[in-house]
Enzyme design. Sequence first.
Site, PDB file in Angstrom:
ATOM      1  N   ASP A  88      -1.084  79.708  30.548  1.00  0.00           N
ATOM      2  CA  ASP A  88      -0.757  80.670  29.517  1.00  0.00           C
ATOM      3  C   ASP A  88      -1.217  80.004  28.228  1.00  0.00           C
ATOM      4  OD1 ASP A  88       0.280  82.471  27.749  1.00  0.00           O
ATOM      5  OD2 ASP A  88       2.341  81.817  27.996  1.00  0.00           O
ATOM      6  N   ASP A  95      -1.535  80.710  24.809  1.00  0.00           N
ATOM      7  CA  ASP A  95      -0.828  80.640  23.530  1.00  0.00           C
ATOM      8  C   ASP A  95       0.220  79.545  23.535  1.00  0.00           C
ATOM      9  OD1 ASP A  95      -2.312  82.663  22.517  1.00  0.00           O
ATOM     10  OD2 ASP A  95      -0.750  84.189  22.559  1.00  0.00           O
TER      11      ASP A  95
END
Length: 97
Positions: free
Chosen positions: A71, A73
């Site tokens: 992921d 971010d």
Amino acid sequence: PSRLARMIPNIHKYGKFFTPLPLKQAYHEMNAILPMSKRTHVPVSFHEIRHIFNVAQVIAIAKSVRLLSFDGDKTLYSDRSSLSEDSPLVEPLLRLL
């Protein structure tokens, strides 16, 4: 209480752990980067605890992992940003591919 519970008094908030994790090894690896054991007045932060558990999980599955996803971010790059060509993560990610 365990040494982990003494170091992180609110560990119970994180729930039960069902996977044996090499937390001691992960702690020592993270402590080499962020010398938490040298502190006398600043407790271990939530983010440091999270990193210790993440490292422990990676160590635990390293020999058997067949799929790895990220992921991006706040993990690989800043929130609402992109992975840049000059990022130190590019080379290790390419080696994984």
